[in-house]
Scaffold this active site. Structure first.
Site, PDB file in Angstrom:
ATOM      1  N   THR A 154     -51.064  16.206  -9.909  1.00 17.17           N
ATOM      2  CA  THR A 154     -52.343  16.911  -9.797  1.00 17.17           C
ATOM      3  C   THR A 154     -53.320  16.448 -10.873  1.00 17.17           C
ATOM      4  O   THR A 154     -52.896  16.036 -11.951  1.00 17.17           O
ATOM      5  CB  THR A 154     -52.057  18.420  -9.955  1.00 17.17           C
ATOM      6  OG1 THR A 154     -51.356  18.841  -8.797  1.00 17.17           O
ATOM      7  CG2 THR A 154     -53.299  19.248 -10.107  1.00 17.17           C
ATOM      8  N   GLY A 198     -50.385  25.957  -3.323  1.00 17.21           N
ATOM      9  CA  GLY A 198     -49.935  26.079  -4.717  1.00 17.21           C
ATOM     10  C   GLY A 198     -50.902  26.846  -5.585  1.00 17.21           C
ATOM     11  O   GLY A 198     -51.762  27.598  -5.105  1.00 17.21           O
ATOM     12  N   ASP A 199     -50.770  26.640  -6.878  1.00 19.31           N
ATOM     13  CA  ASP A 199     -51.575  27.381  -7.867  1.00 19.31           C
ATOM     14  C   ASP A 199     -52.985  26.809  -8.042  1.00 19.31           C
ATOM     15  O   ASP A 199     -53.909  27.533  -8.418  1.00 19.31           O
ATOM     16  CB  ASP A 199     -50.875  27.347  -9.231  1.00 19.31           C
ATOM     17  CG  ASP A 199     -50.687  25.905  -9.727  1.00 19.31           C
ATOM     18  OD1 ASP A 199     -50.208  25.056  -8.939  1.00 19.31           O
ATOM     19  OD2 ASP A 199     -51.044  25.612 -10.883  1.00 19.31           O
ATOM     20  N   THR A 229     -51.079  22.094 -14.232  1.00 19.76           N
ATOM     21  CA  THR A 229     -50.315  21.211 -13.348  1.00 19.76           C
ATOM     22  C   THR A 229     -48.832  21.509 -13.491  1.00 19.76           C
ATOM     23  O   THR A 229     -48.368  21.816 -14.596  1.00 19.76           O
ATOM     24  CB  THR A 229     -50.586  19.721 -13.635  1.00 19.76           C
ATOM     25  OG1 THR A 229     -49.749  18.935 -12.769  1.00 19.76           O
ATOM     26  CG2 THR A 229     -50.302  19.335 -15.082  1.00 19.76           C
ATOM     27  N   GLY A 230     -48.105  21.413 -12.395  1.00 21.49           N
ATOM     28  CA  GLY A 230     -46.667  21.676 -12.437  1.00 21.49           C
ATOM     29  C   GLY A 230     -46.253  22.368 -11.161  1.00 21.49           C
ATOM     30  O   GLY A 230     -47.039  22.467 -10.215  1.00 21.49           O
ATOM     31  N   GLY A 261     -46.186  24.849  -8.753  1.00 21.08           N
ATOM     32  CA  GLY A 261     -47.198  25.887  -8.629  1.00 21.08           C
ATOM     33  C   GLY A 261     -46.675  27.310  -8.557  1.00 21.08           C
ATOM     34  O   GLY A 261     -47.332  28.244  -9.019  1.00 21.08           O
TER      35      GLY A 261
HETATM   36  N1  ASP Z   1     -49.504  22.533  -9.212  1.00 18.11           N
HETATM   37  C1  ASP Z   1     -49.457  21.760  -8.006  1.00 18.11           C
HETATM   38  C2  ASP Z   1     -48.884  22.603  -6.887  1.00 18.11           C
HETATM   39  O1  ASP Z   1     -47.937  23.300  -7.107  1.00 18.11           O
HETATM   40  C3  ASP Z   1     -48.636  20.515  -8.133  1.00 18.11           C
HETATM   41  C4  ASP Z   1     -48.980  19.622  -9.290  1.00 18.11           C
HETATM   42  O2  ASP Z   1     -49.383  20.089 -10.351  1.00 18.11           O
HETATM   43  O3  ASP Z   1     -48.836  18.397  -9.132  1.00 18.11           O
HETATM   44  O4  ASP Z   1     -49.382  22.504  -5.790  1.00 18.11           O
END
Ligand code: ASP
Length: 348
Positions: A213, A243-244, A264-265, A267
């Protein structure tokens, strides 16, 4: 009576310790700062060739410079975060726009959000399939609709009405994302997890667990903060999973009174903990500084649920924090002194 006197004394002392907002704003006049991320993950340095590392650094650098140019010339934080994220969306290296990951069905469902810290205005889109730059659509939702979050076909109809550039499915096809989907389907995983055996592949893309992300936070010369995040979500996601990133308060948040945050992570954990807003709340209600607030949420709450990922955060004083629980997070910043930093792994 004695209680009343103590109360007055306490209030007077507290007032002495707090710089008035006016003084603070005057000190910051003409200053700006910016931070970006290109995703976090368990990235093993050895698995990225020098060439790949250079490509990521170069892409982060051009995005940072784009945002900086806007801020330097007196542009708004909102303009800076949108333009910066667009550069990252157009780059196939990141999981947003052009380089977005595939869903289980072999399609792309893109999420994005933007927030203006000066007035609480925000806009977001989820699961859009044919929008070249979802962050610009999110901004349009912020500015031209009475709603905050639009998704799917409705969001695309709104985009068409407002002249937002579309792209067909072929535009979003990249071979390394396709291969990641095949790996994820084979492993029956709904994320960017790639086991050791997959590293033997000849594919040049990094094979580690990586959330790609992109996000940007900025402080402009008028003291206004903004945040923006854009993503393709998780490889192999299904059932319309969102996601988040497009959820205000979870993956994206900005408030001049505290900070701007882009996460990012994985979500689900960021949604569960409302990470971006929680960092802001720690500053406003607990009087934590930016670093303390980030540490308590990312290294405290997020870690305690084994959450993987991180965030970039910036306050109205230009302080920058970029904490993460994974072994790496692609990130960069330019602080109020003009000092530029770009890093892929742990702090040196
Ligand atoms: N946070 C994003 C999600 O969960 C994924 C990412 O950070 O790459 O959709």
């Amino acid at each position: 009576m004695r209680f009343l006197l103590s109360l007055i004394l306490f209030a007077a002392l507290a007032a002495c310790n707090q710089p008035t907002p006016k003084t603070t704003q005057e000190n910051m006049k003409g200053k700006y700062a910016i931070a970006i991320h290109g995703g976090a993950g368990n990235l093993v340095k050895m698995n990225l060739s020098q060439e790949q590392q250079d490509a990521y650094i170069h892409a982060l650098d051009s995005a940072l410079l784009t945002g900086e140019a806007i801020l330097k010339s007196g542009g708004s934080a909102v303009d800076a975060v949108e333009a910066t994220v667009r550069i990252l969306e157009d780059c196939p290296l990141f999981n947003a726009g052009k380089g977005a990951v595939f869903t289980h069905d072999g399609t792309h469902e893109l999420d994005a959000a933007i927030m203006d810290g000066s007035n609480g205005e925000c806009g977001a889109v989820a699961a859009v399939q044919h929008i070249k730059n979802p962050i610009s659509l999110a901004r349009k939702v912020m500015e031209k609709s009475e709603f905050i979050l639009l998704h799917g076909a409705g969001a695309e109809a709104f985009a068409q009405e407002h002249g937002i550039e579309s792209a067909d499915s072929a535009y979003f096809f990249t071979p390394h994302r396709w291969e990641q989907l095949q790996d994820a389907i084979e492993d029956d995983k709904t994320e960017l997890d790639h086991s050791e055996k997959k590293k033997a592949s000849n594919d040049n893309a990094p094979r580690e667990e990586k959330f790609g992300t992109v996000g940007c936070v900025a402080l402009d010369q008028n003291g206004n903060l903004a945040a923006a995040t854009s993503t393709g979500g998780l490889t192999n996601k299904r059932y319309g999973r969102i996601g988040d990133s497009p959820l205000i308060g979870s993956g994206t948040y900005a408030n001049n009174a505290s900070c701007a945050v882009s996460c990012t992570g994985k979500g689900e954990d960021f949604i569960r903990l409302n990470v971006a807003h929680e960092i802001s709340a720690m500053m406003r209600h607990k009087n934590y500084d930016l670093q303390q607030a980030c540490d308590s949420v990312i290294h405290g709450a997020l870690k305690s649920v084994k959450g993987r990922g991180g965030c970039i955060a910036l306050d109205s004083q230009g302080h920058i924090a970029m904490p993460f629980t994974t072994s790496g997070m692609f990130r960069g910043s330019i602080d109020t002194a003009g000092q530029k930093t770009i890093m892929l792994y742990e702090a040196p």
